[in-house]
Write a protein that holds these residues in place. Structure first.
Motif, PDB file in Angstrom:
ATOM      1  N   GLY A 190       0.813  -1.211   0.000  1.00  0.00           N
ATOM      2  CA  GLY A 190       0.000   0.000   0.000  1.00  0.00           C
ATOM      3  C   GLY A 190       0.848   1.262   0.000  1.00  0.00           C
ATOM      4  O   GLY A 190       1.966   1.272   0.512  1.00  0.00           O
ATOM      5  N   SER A 191       0.328   2.307  -0.593  1.00  0.00           N
ATOM      6  CA  SER A 191       1.019   3.599  -0.627  1.00  0.00           C
ATOM      7  C   SER A 191       0.031   4.684  -1.013  1.00  0.00           C
ATOM      8  O   SER A 191      -1.058   4.401  -1.528  1.00  0.00           O
ATOM      9  N   LYS A 192       0.411   5.924  -0.780  1.00  0.00           N
ATOM     10  CA  LYS A 192      -0.424   7.032  -1.225  1.00  0.00           C
ATOM     11  C   LYS A 192      -0.487   7.076  -2.744  1.00  0.00           C
ATOM     12  O   LYS A 192      -1.486   7.506  -3.319  1.00  0.00           O
ATOM     13  N   VAL A 193       0.588   6.639  -3.396  1.00  0.00           N
ATOM     14  CA  VAL A 193       0.566   6.578  -4.854  1.00  0.00           C
ATOM     15  C   VAL A 193      -0.505   5.599  -5.311  1.00  0.00           C
ATOM     16  O   VAL A 193      -1.294   5.892  -6.217  1.00  0.00           O
ATOM     17  N   LEU A 194      -0.577   4.441  -4.683  1.00  0.00           N
ATOM     18  CA  LEU A 194      -1.613   3.462  -5.035  1.00  0.00           C
ATOM     19  C   LEU A 194      -2.998   4.058  -4.781  1.00  0.00           C
ATOM     20  O   LEU A 194      -3.890   3.959  -5.628  1.00  0.00           O
ATOM     21  N   ASP A 195      -3.161   4.699  -3.641  1.00  0.00           N
ATOM     22  CA  ASP A 195      -4.465   5.262  -3.283  1.00  0.00           C
ATOM     23  C   ASP A 195      -4.903   6.346  -4.269  1.00  0.00           C
ATOM     24  O   ASP A 195      -6.073   6.427  -4.635  1.00  0.00           O
ATOM     25  N   GLN A 196      -3.969   7.197  -4.667  1.00  0.00           N
ATOM     26  CA  GLN A 196      -4.329   8.367  -5.470  1.00  0.00           C
ATOM     27  C   GLN A 196      -4.240   8.132  -6.979  1.00  0.00           C
ATOM     28  O   GLN A 196      -4.904   8.828  -7.756  1.00  0.00           O
ATOM     29  N   LYS A 197      -3.407   7.174  -7.388  1.00  0.00           N
ATOM     30  CA  LYS A 197      -3.158   7.007  -8.819  1.00  0.00           C
ATOM     31  C   LYS A 197      -3.686   5.695  -9.399  1.00  0.00           C
ATOM     32  O   LYS A 197      -3.830   5.577 -10.617  1.00  0.00           O
ATOM     33  N   GLY A 198      -3.972   4.719  -8.545  1.00  0.00           N
ATOM     34  CA  GLY A 198      -4.417   3.417  -9.033  1.00  0.00           C
ATOM     35  C   GLY A 198      -5.691   3.500  -9.854  1.00  0.00           C
ATOM     36  O   GLY A 198      -5.789   2.934 -10.948  1.00  0.00           O
ATOM     37  N   GLN A 199      -6.674   4.240  -9.351  1.00  0.00           N
ATOM     38  CA  GLN A 199      -7.943   4.344 -10.063  1.00  0.00           C
ATOM     39  C   GLN A 199      -7.792   5.093 -11.378  1.00  0.00           C
ATOM     40  O   GLN A 199      -8.452   4.771 -12.367  1.00  0.00           O
ATOM     41  N   LYS A 200      -6.908   6.085 -11.391  1.00  0.00           N
ATOM     42  CA  LYS A 200      -6.670   6.823 -12.641  1.00  0.00           C
ATOM     43  C   LYS A 200      -6.131   5.871 -13.711  1.00  0.00           C
ATOM     44  O   LYS A 200      -6.496   5.963 -14.896  1.00  0.00           O
ATOM     45  N   MET A 201      -5.266   4.953 -13.295  1.00  0.00           N
ATOM     46  CA  MET A 201      -4.726   3.982 -14.245  1.00  0.00           C
ATOM     47  C   MET A 201      -5.812   3.026 -14.732  1.00  0.00           C
ATOM     48  O   MET A 201      -5.912   2.734 -15.925  1.00  0.00           O
ATOM     49  N   LEU A 202      -6.644   2.549 -13.808  1.00  0.00           N
ATOM     50  CA  LEU A 202      -7.720   1.632 -14.190  1.00  0.00           C
ATOM     51  C   LEU A 202      -8.695   2.314 -15.147  1.00  0.00           C
ATOM     52  O   LEU A 202      -9.206   1.687 -16.077  1.00  0.00           O
ATOM     53  N   ASP A 203      -8.937   3.604 -14.926  1.00  0.00           N
ATOM     54  CA  ASP A 203      -9.883   4.351 -15.755  1.00  0.00           C
ATOM     55  C   ASP A 203      -9.248   4.914 -17.022  1.00  0.00           C
ATOM     56  O   ASP A 203      -9.947   5.450 -17.884  1.00  0.00           O
ATOM     57  N   ARG A 204      -7.920   4.819 -17.123  1.00  0.00           N
ATOM     58  CA  ARG A 204      -7.182   5.460 -18.230  1.00  0.00           C
ATOM     59  C   ARG A 204      -7.519   6.950 -18.270  1.00  0.00           C
ATOM     60  O   ARG A 204      -7.651   7.557 -19.330  1.00  0.00           O
ATOM     61  N   ASN A 205      -7.635   7.536 -17.094  1.00  0.00           N
ATOM     62  CA  ASN A 205      -7.944   8.960 -16.983  1.00  0.00           C
ATOM     63  C   ASN A 205      -6.695   9.680 -16.477  1.00  0.00           C
ATOM     64  O   ASN A 205      -6.356   9.596 -15.292  1.00  0.00           O
ATOM     65  N   PHE A 206      -6.017  10.363 -17.386  1.00  0.00           N
ATOM     66  CA  PHE A 206      -4.761  11.000 -17.029  1.00  0.00           C
ATOM     67  C   PHE A 206      -4.850  12.519 -17.080  1.00  0.00           C
ATOM     68  O   PHE A 206      -3.883  13.199 -17.423  1.00  0.00           O
ATOM     69  N   ASP A 207      -6.034  13.039 -16.707  1.00  0.00           N
ATOM     70  CA  ASP A 207      -6.164  14.488 -16.550  1.00  0.00           C
ATOM     71  C   ASP A 207      -5.148  14.933 -15.496  1.00  0.00           C
ATOM     72  O   ASP A 207      -5.051  14.313 -14.427  1.00  0.00           O
ATOM     73  N   PRO A 208      -4.419  16.006 -15.775  1.00  0.00           N
ATOM     74  CA  PRO A 208      -3.270  16.312 -14.916  1.00  0.00           C
ATOM     75  C   PRO A 208      -3.603  16.888 -13.544  1.00  0.00           C
ATOM     76  O   PRO A 208      -4.384  17.820 -13.419  1.00  0.00           O
ATOM     77  N   GLY A 209      -3.026  16.261 -12.524  1.00  0.00           N
ATOM     78  CA  GLY A 209      -2.934  16.849 -11.206  1.00  0.00           C
ATOM     79  C   GLY A 209      -1.491  17.292 -11.031  1.00  0.00           C
ATOM     80  O   GLY A 209      -1.182  18.297 -10.398  1.00  0.00           O
ATOM     81  N   PHE A 210      -0.579  16.523 -11.646  1.00  0.00           N
ATOM     82  CA  PHE A 210       0.842  16.884 -11.712  1.00  0.00           C
ATOM     83  C   PHE A 210       1.350  16.351 -13.047  1.00  0.00           C
ATOM     84  O   PHE A 210       1.395  15.149 -13.271  1.00  0.00           O
ATOM     85  N   ARG A 211       1.723  17.253 -13.927  1.00  0.00           N
ATOM     86  CA  ARG A 211       2.032  16.875 -15.300  1.00  0.00           C
ATOM     87  C   ARG A 211       3.349  16.107 -15.422  1.00  0.00           C
ATOM     88  O   ARG A 211       4.313  16.371 -14.700  1.00  0.00           O
ATOM     89  N   LEU A 212       3.356  15.157 -16.364  1.00  0.00           N
ATOM     90  CA  LEU A 212       4.572  14.402 -16.653  1.00  0.00           C
ATOM     91  C   LEU A 212       5.738  15.320 -16.991  1.00  0.00           C
ATOM     92  O   LEU A 212       6.886  15.035 -16.623  1.00  0.00           O
ATOM     93  N   ALA A 213       5.467  16.422 -17.684  1.00  0.00           N
ATOM     94  CA  ALA A 213       6.542  17.343 -18.050  1.00  0.00           C
ATOM     95  C   ALA A 213       7.248  17.895 -16.816  1.00  0.00           C
ATOM     96  O   ALA A 213       8.481  18.067 -16.816  1.00  0.00           O
ATOM     97  N   LEU A 214       6.497  18.152 -15.749  1.00  0.00           N
ATOM     98  CA  LEU A 214       7.106  18.642 -14.520  1.00  0.00           C
ATOM     99  C   LEU A 214       7.869  17.543 -13.792  1.00  0.00           C
ATOM    100  O   LEU A 214       8.932  17.773 -13.223  1.00  0.00           O
ATOM    101  N   HIS A 215       7.336  16.321 -13.833  1.00  0.00           N
ATOM    102  CA  HIS A 215       8.065  15.221 -13.190  1.00  0.00           C
ATOM    103  C   HIS A 215       9.343  14.916 -13.977  1.00  0.00           C
ATOM    104  O   HIS A 215      10.370  14.552 -13.394  1.00  0.00           O
ATOM    105  N   HIS A 216       9.284  15.074 -15.287  1.00  0.00           N
ATOM    106  CA  HIS A 216      10.474  14.930 -16.129  1.00  0.00           C
ATOM    107  C   HIS A 216      11.551  15.919 -15.683  1.00  0.00           C
ATOM    108  O   HIS A 216      12.725  15.563 -15.518  1.00  0.00           O
ATOM    109  N   LYS A 217      11.140  17.168 -15.459  1.00  0.00           N
ATOM    110  CA  LYS A 217      12.069  18.181 -14.964  1.00  0.00           C
ATOM    111  C   LYS A 217      12.657  17.773 -13.619  1.00  0.00           C
ATOM    112  O   LYS A 217      13.868  17.855 -13.392  1.00  0.00           O
TER     113      LYS A 217
END
Length: 302
Positions: A223-250
């Protein structure tokens, strides 16, 4: 509330927020709700209009925004952006009043944070590097984790403001330390997102009830906060940004560069940094960082 604390709260009541993006705007709104007098400045006026509708005020320039502020918070994307808003004749350092607190909540390079803190002190300001973790929802709910570098006295003076936007607020050392801890945070989150993506692709390949699987995995050591907050987004294929990949890339660029300078090996971090770079370079930088799942899925031909 004792007299000393009351006077501290009054002194810190005029707060300017520069950068009203996904994180900065809800932080500014929460400062209004906490009773502070909040002025905002942003390149696009619609965000300032939103702050005004919530009880804040809008400035016409950075110089105008900071001239009367007791506390200036900057929340912009990257090191050059912070340098851009604090330097020059129209910047924070030239226009903020002596003795004001400057809290940089952006996520930038630790070495840049150290240098800008030195310049801020030369300008008579009290600098804190205070990057945050918790994403858009954490900002909205005022439960951000805030890792703060700078002088302990300045950290203590910033408590009223930081408490209005965050829940876990920790002084982690001298200037630059907050950014170093944030880099470690981004390393952990990125690798966690990557391996959660792999686990979901694996579960789906076997036709497992993924909702049930994530529920039981979330209750155990996996278990993790990542699982709690991001798991459902992955299951739904819903990647509306809360924190953009471009920023994580930076941020992962900051991690890999700083790790190399320190002579530290980050093999898992290096792999996930390359995966994130691939997504950004092929046009998916605007997705939420849980969108790393998209690439992991593709690598399995799904």
């Amino acid at each position: 509330m004792g007299p000393a604390q009351h006077s501290r709260t009054n002194r810190m009541s005029k707060v300017t927020v520069i950068g009203l993006g996904i994180m900065g705007l809800p932080m500014a709104i929460n400062l209004v709700k906490a009773g502070h007098t909040v002025t905002g400045f942003n390149r696009s006026s619609d965000k300032m209009d939103k702050l005004v509708s919530e009880g804040g005020s809008a400035a016409t320039s950075i110089a105008d925004a900071v001239k009367d502020a007791d506390v200036v918070i900057t929340m912009v994307p990257d090191s050059p952006d912070v340098e851009g808003v604090v330097s020059g004749d129209d910047g924070v350092f030239a226009n903020a009043k002596k003795g004001a607190l400057w809290i940089d909540a952006s996520s930038i390079r630790p070495d840049v944070a150290v240098e800008l803190s030195r310049q801020a002190r030369d300008a008579g300001l009290k600098p804190l590097d205070a990057p945050v973790s918790g994403g858009e929802q954490g900002a909205i709910d005022a439960v951000l984790s805030i890792m703060v570098g700078g002088e302990k006295e300045d950290f203590d003076a910033a408590q009223d403001v930081l408490a209005a936007v965050g829940k876990t607020i920790v002084h982690v050392g001298p200037s630059g330390s907050g950014q170093t801890v944030k880099a470690a945070n981004q390393l952990i989150v990125a690798v966690n997102i990557g391996v959660l993506s792999e686990a979901i692709v694996f579960l789906e390949a076997y036709g497992v009830d993924t909702d049930a699987a994530l529920k039981v995995l979330g209750g155990g050591l996996a278990g993790s906060k990542v699982l709690d907050q991001k798991g459902q987004k992955m299951l739904d294929r819903n990647f509306d940004p809360g924190f953009r990949l471009a920023l994580h890339h930076k941020d992962l660029g900051i991690v890999t560069s700083a790790a190399r300078e320190a002579g530290v090996a980050t093999p898992l971090g290096a792999v996930v940094a390359q995966l994130v770079a691939s997504l950004v370079n092929t046009g998916d930088g605007g997705l939420d960082h849980s969108g790393l799942f998209k690439l992991i899925n593709q690598l399995s031909g799904k």
